[in-house]
Design an enzyme around this catalytic site. Structure first.
Site, PDB file in Angstrom:
ATOM      1  CG  ASP A   1      18.079  37.702  17.701  1.00  0.00           C
ATOM      2  OD1 ASP A   1      18.666  36.610  17.703  1.00  0.00           O
ATOM      3  OD2 ASP A   1      18.394  38.649  18.451  1.00  0.00           O
TER       4      ASP A   1
ATOM      5  CD  GLU B   1      17.659  32.836  18.925  1.00  0.00           C
ATOM      6  OE1 GLU B   1      18.722  32.351  19.380  1.00  0.00           O
ATOM      7  OE2 GLU B   1      17.442  34.061  18.884  1.00  0.00           O
TER       8      GLU B   1
END
Length: 652
Positions: A350, A379
């Site tokens: 993330d 990400e």
């Protein structure tokens, strides 16, 4: 004087694209004299690498077509990974000019122009081959499927026993909450539908039938929210989702079907309601909020203890951690070790662009130590090779950090093309730029997405939905596509799938897209999977496309080239040995007859590898065959329906 150089053509730059450390690159430019003497200009290659300029005189001169002269240079790349930039300096009796650009064909200039980029990556860089060849399916765990046992009430009561508010949707077909609960100032994502690990496990045959090779799960660790990006305990499965035994069974039974499981690692911040921070005093022991002497105190930065601290984008519920703090790194090492023991296939990081390079490199070393074939995906929303942060250029692609990233630039280019915001030339240009900039191992490990939990659903976008920032939250909640717009969105979605599975990287299906699920931004893009209400016709067509990707060697492993046949028609070609697949889509509302020729694929790594002359191709879906003309034409004539496409497999 005129000049030409195309950074995407092997005629001017070889090899194509990114280069391994220490490798040689042949670069050339053709000049055309404009005066009567026809004298060849003096051309110098100007390189910028490792913060310094390097000038190279031409090694040879060759006659080119017409009155052109080709100036040839050989440039050895540095032994360290990074970016090398170049343009050409041209001196004539009339003075000095420059030739530069960003990607593809450049231009002459009287002043220093932009530079072409060469990405140099570590020669030892490898990425997981299994992932590169697979179809991925993304699941938001709370919204995919309940197990046969229904909502795990034991898990609900666990959270309530800690004093947390848990709102349950008894009806699976409810709409997600988006308004603040009574008496609250802000909306809190604490409404749960009760999707579980057992629910996913019970649907493994459904995923296997689609040709899925990997499942990417949004966070599954203990958390008070339905999205679970505010982690409470990295060592514990959220009890609403199930137990460690349930997770072990999921990974084992998925593996039996040839499916790997990728977890979401949220390592840039924790939740405030966590063992580590414990803002509300729910856990035994001292969290960083409770005591300066806490074992977790060094993980966080307090401007004023305890109530003013550094947090993710200012959200107090998400205190940021000091990723390079040794005690935190030791802890994350134990997290990686624990879940590797369950047989997972990797991690998606993330907000990877908010993780320090040192920390990402540490994660890579540990993940690969535990399993060399494990994936580390980041990400990153922007182009990854030349992305900059506060500390300078990020080193994602160099071979020491990420295997790949979530390919949002691909999604943006594709959506803009199919909705008419751009044309096929812009779409193909964006893809060629990416193929040129990314190392081949990194490119093959891209997660090529159409929708994610953070975007408006693809069918909504393709049906003409407004942008997420154009509507209020209440307007997004009530927004629906008209029947006509929905049909258009689904037709375009199938075209998007055909291009997605044809492009280099791993195509990713966001749960429910394949059965027609729509929705605006979070939380409306996170509606429950509509079991029993699927668009079965759409599902069958998507299944045909994904199963083709999962079984065709050229689509899984082939070299890639793209081209715009005209403004409306885009094509992606994959070549593997003697086999090839040509995916061609027509975004327009009118039927098209187009001619696909060898010359259209002059750019990229497939140049010279395919010869349409006399070749026989069969459409994977209709069974219709097409034979290319021979001789000098080498042309494949195709009739494509309105909003239609072909996936043509070569017959050898």
């Amino acid at each position: 004087m005129q000049a030409v150089h195309n950074s995407r053509m092997l005629e001017f730059r070889a090899p194509f694209g990114a280069v391994k450390t220490g490798g040689n690159v042949s670069l050339s430019i053709i000049t055309y004299a404009s005066d009567a003497s026809g004298a060849a200009p003096a051309v110098t290659l100007r390189l910028w690498e490792n913060g310094a300029e390097r000038l190279i005189e031409r090694q040879s001169v060759q006659n080119a077509a017409g009155l052109g002269i080709r100036h040839v240079f050989t440039a050895k790349m540095p032994e360290s990974a990074g970016l090398v930039w170049y343009y050409f300096i041209i001196d004539t009796h009339e003075g000095r000019s420059y030739y530069g650009g960003k990607s593809g064909v450049g231009y002459l200039s009287d002043c220093e122009p932009p530079s072409f980029q060469i990405t140099v990556y570590d020669r030892r860089f490898k990425t997981p081959e299994g992932f590169a060849q697979s179809v991925v399916y993304q699941i938001f765990p709370d919204r995919f499927a309940r197990g046969r046992e229904g909502i795990n009430m034991g898990g609900v009561e666990y959270h309530r026993s800690l004093g947390r508010t848990v709102s349950l949707h008894e009806d699976w077909c409810d709409e997600p909450c988006y308004l603040p609960a009574g008496g609250r100032r802000d909306y809190e994502p604490n409404d749960f539908f009760g999707g579980s690990l057992n629910g996913i496990r019970e649907k493994l045959d459904y995923l296997h039938d689609m040709g899925v090779g990997f499942i990417y799960l949004n966070p599954i660790f203990e958390s008070p929210s339905n999205h679970r990006y505010n982690t409470s305990d990295y060592m514990r499965i959220d009890p609403i989702l199930g137990t460690e035994d349930d997770f072990c069974a999921l990974v084992r039974e998925a593996s039996e079907r040839g499916i790997g499981v990728i977890l979401d690692g949220v390592f840039s911040h924790t939740g405030d309601d966590s063992i580590y921070f414990d803002r509300f005093g729910r856990y035994a022991g001292d969290g960083a909020y409770e005591s300066r002497e806490s074992q977790y105190a060094k993980w966080y930065d307090f401007e004023r203890f305890p109530d003013k601290y550094r947090s993710w984008w200012g959200f107090e519920s998400l205190p940021e951690v000091n990723e390079n703090e040794p005690s935190y790194m030791d802890f994350i090492k134990s997290v990686l070790e624990k879940w590797a023991g369950f047989g997972i296939s990797g991690w998606r990081l993330d907000v990877a662009d908010e993780l320090p390079d040192k920390f990402i490199a540490f994660l890579r070393r540990e993940v690969k130590r535990l399993n060399p074939e494990s994936l580390l995906l980041g990400e990153v929303w922007e182009e990854a090779s030349d992305k900059h942060g506060f500390s300078g250029r990020r080193k994602y692609v160099d071979g020491f950090e990420l295997d790949g990233v979530m390919n949002y630039p691909f999604r943006s280019a594709l959506m803009d093309y199919l909705t008419g915001k751009t044309d096929a030339h812009c779409f193909c240009g964006a893809l060629m730029t990416q193929l040129e900039a990314y190392p081949e191992p990194f490119m093959r490990a891209q997660l090529n997405v159409l929708s994610t939990h953070d975007t408006v659903r693809a069918i909504s976008v393709l049906g003409g939905a407004p942008g997420r920032d154009e509507l209020t939250r209440s307007e997004q909640a009530s927004f629906t596509l008209s029947d006509e717009a929905l049909a258009l969105g689904k037709a375009r979605f199938l075209l998007a799938c055909m291009l997605q599975v044809a492009y280099t990287g791993a195509p990713c299906v966001y749960y429910g897209d394949e059965v027609g699920l729509t929705g605006m931004a979070d939380p409306f893009s996170r509606r429950p999977f509509p079991w029993g209400k699927e668009d079965e016709a759409l599902r069958k067509k998507v299944r045909e496309i994904t199963r083709l990707r999962a079984s065709n060697g050229a689509l899984m492993r082939g070299r890639c080239a793209v081209c715009a046949v005209d403004d409306d028609v885009a094509a992606i070609l994959r070549v593997y040995g003697e086999s090839s697949v040509l995916s061609v889509v027509n975004r327009s509302g009118s039927a098209k007859r187009v001619a696909v020729t060898n010359a259209l694929f002059a750019e990229g790594e497939c140049s010279g590898l395919v010869d349409f002359g006399g070749a026989l191709y069969v459409d994977a879906f209709s069974g219709k065959s097409f034979r290319a003309g021979g001789g000098d034409e080498k042309t494949l004539l195709l009739d494509i329906e309105p909003l239609g496409g072909l996936m043509l497999i070569s017959i050898t």
